[in-house]
Design an enzyme around this catalytic site. Sequence first.
Site, PDB file in Angstrom:
ATOM      1  N   LYS A 107       0.822  -1.219   0.000  1.00  0.00           N
ATOM      2  CA  LYS A 107       0.000   0.000   0.000  1.00  0.00           C
ATOM      3  C   LYS A 107       0.850   1.261   0.000  1.00  0.00           C
ATOM      4  CE  LYS A 107       0.415  -1.323   4.535  1.00  0.00           C
ATOM      5  NZ  LYS A 107       0.666  -2.712   5.003  1.00  0.00           N
ATOM      6  N   LYS A 207      -3.736   3.540   2.785  1.00  0.00           N
ATOM      7  CA  LYS A 207      -4.872   2.740   2.341  1.00  0.00           C
ATOM      8  C   LYS A 207      -6.057   3.630   1.953  1.00  0.00           C
ATOM      9  CE  LYS A 207      -3.347  -0.896   5.484  1.00  0.00           C
ATOM     10  NZ  LYS A 207      -3.556  -1.532   6.811  1.00  0.00           N
TER      11      LYS A 207
END
Length: 439
Positions: A107, A207
Site C-alpha cells: 500500500k 490505504k
Amino acid sequence: MTPIRVGLLGLGIVGGGTWSILERNREEIARRAGREIVVTRAAVRPQDLERAALRTGGRIQLGTDPLQVVEAGDVDVVVELMGGYEPAKTLVLRALALGKPVVTANKALLALHGNEIFASALQHGVMVGFEAAVAGGIPIIKALREGLTANRIQWLAGIINGTSNFILTQMRDQGMGFAEALQQAQVLGYAEADPTFDVEGVDAAHKLSLLAAIAFGIPVQFERAHVEGITKLTAEDIRYAEELGYRIKLLGIAKRTEQGIELRVHPTLIPERRLIANVDGVMNAVLVHGDAVGSTLYYGAGAGAEPTGSAVVADLVDIARMTGSDPGHRVPHLAFQPDQVRDEVVLPVAEIETAYYLRLRATDRPGVLAEVTRILAQQNISIEAMLQKEPGAGEERVDVIMLTHVTRERAIDAAIAEIEGLESISAPVVRLRLETLSS
C-alpha cells in the site's frame, strides 16, 4: 489450458500465506480460474533461504535476486510482497514493461507511486492487482470497483489499521495508557519495533488514498490527506467518550462534498450503537455509503498470513481469467475508465465540517463556563452535550467535556486558541472529531 506461472518476490508472512493457500487449495483454485496457478520461483533474503527451502520442499526455484525472478522466462505473473518503496517500484515497473501482470500488497508503494504504476500497466496492456494492499482479507477493492459500480459513492469510513485498533481496544477495555497498550501490542506481535506508521496514522492514510481514488474517480494522492495518529490519546478521553455514549476509533474518512473531497485520518468519536464502533482488537472494517445501496459494512481480518494471502490469490485468479482478453474490457484499476479520472479539489482540513469533542481543564469557580460558551458562540458553535466532573480532593481544577454540533474546523481552531488564552483554563484543550456515520 497451460498453468499460470507465478514468481514471488518475498516469502515472508504474506508470501508464505500465499504459497500455503495455492498449495492447499490448488484444485479448487484451478476450478475457479480455469487453469492451474503454480509458483515456479521465489526471491528471498539470504538469511531466509534455508527456511524457505524447508517450507517449499524444493518444489520451486529459490534465489536472492528479485530481478532474476521478474525477468525469468518461466514466470508469467510477478507477485511483489517485499514492501517498501525501492527496489519494489523498480521491480514492478520492470515486470510491467516486460508485459507481465503484477499483484502487490504494497500500500505504501501504491499510495506514493500508484498513478505512475497504473499508467505503465495501461501502456503495456497488463493488470495490477492490489486487493491485498487494503484491509487484508476483506475484499473491499472489489466491492468498490465492481459490486458498488452502480452507485455514486458519497462517503466511506474505515478502521484500516489493526495495530492502532488493538491499542485503542486495550485502552478502553483494560484502562491502559497508550504506552502500556503499545507495549502489549509489540509483545503479541501486532506492532513493529518501530510502530510509527501504524500509530501515527500513516499506514491508514496510505490505504485511504487508494480507497478514495476508487470511490470517487480521482488520482491517488496520499500527499493531500490530513493525518493524525493516536499517540496523544489518554485513557481519560476514552472513558469520557464512553460516558457520553461514544467509542474512539482511528478512522480513515473520505467524503464527497459540494466544496470538494475530504480525505482525512484521525481519532474519531463514533456513537457506540454503530456496528463499526464495536469492531475491536486487530480486526478491520470499512463502512461505505452509496446513493442507491445506502450503507454497507465490510468486516474481517485486516492482516495476517492467510487472510492477506487470500486477497493475493483472488487477484491471481482474476488475472488467470483475464489473460488473453482485450485490455479495454477489463475492470479499470481505479474503477473509472482511465480518461475519466478527474483531479478534483481535496479540501484542506480547516475547511471540513464535523462535530467535535472538547476537553477543558478549568478552574472550579463561577463564570468559567460562561466565558467558554461565549467564545464558542462568537464562532457560531453550539453545544450539544456537556459533562463536568467533580474535582478531586484538594484540586482546584476540573475536567469539562463538551460535544459540539457540526461546525467548520477553522471556527473550532479559532475558538480553542481563544479559550486556551483564558487564565481559568489549563492549556492545551483536547480536541477530537466526532462522526455519526449516518446518511
